[in-house]
Design an enzyme around this catalytic site. Structure first.
Site, PDB file in Angstrom:
ATOM      1  N   ASN A  28      -6.229  -2.647   1.746  1.00 54.03           N
ATOM      2  CA  ASN A  28      -5.990  -4.296   2.276  1.00 54.03           C
ATOM      3  C   ASN A  28      -7.634  -4.084   2.676  1.00 54.03           C
ATOM      4  OD1 ASN A  28      -2.561  -4.484   2.362  1.00 54.03           O
ATOM      5  ND2 ASN A  28      -2.662  -4.349   3.771  1.00 54.03           N
ATOM      6  N   ARG A  47       0.890  -1.288   0.426  1.00 52.55           N
ATOM      7  CA  ARG A  47       0.296  -0.115   0.237  1.00 52.55           C
ATOM      8  C   ARG A  47       1.279   0.953   0.344  1.00 52.55           C
ATOM      9  NH1 ARG A  47      -3.155  -0.443   4.829  1.00 52.55           N
ATOM     10  NH2 ARG A  47      -1.722  -1.510   5.753  1.00 52.55           N
TER      11      ARG A  47
END
Length: 92
Positions: free
Chosen positions: A36, A18
């Site tokens: 996520n 990320r």
């Protein structure tokens, strides 16, 4: 301007996917988000110039150095008008 949603499977959580994605998106000049998912995948939305969005889609096929990407699913979306690229929390 175009928008693509990407879902990436493999060893993609716990490998700075990320944060790396956020940095790549800022460098590419795209807006959107990354998060996520509870099933172990990573989901992202990229919006911007076609070549910049495609650069990000291509990046997700490998991800950061410690990631192991098995599959990437890409779909078109209508523009959302995001004004930044953010890391979103995992949904419950």
């Amino acid at each position: 301007m175009i928008r693509r949603r990407v879902v990436v499977s493999g060893r993609v959580q716990g490998v700075f996917f990320r944060d790396s994605c956020r940095r790549e998106a800022l460098a590419a000049g795209v807006t959107g988000w990354v998060r996520n998912l509870p099933d172990g995948t990573v989901e992202a939305a990229f919006e911007g110039a076609p070549e910049a969005v495609e650069r990000m889609v291509k990046w997700t096929r490998n991800g950061p150095p410690d990631a192991v990407v098995y599959d990437t699913t890409v779909s078109d979306e209508p523009l959302a008008g995001d004004d930044a690229f953010t890391v979103r929390p995992t949904p419950h």
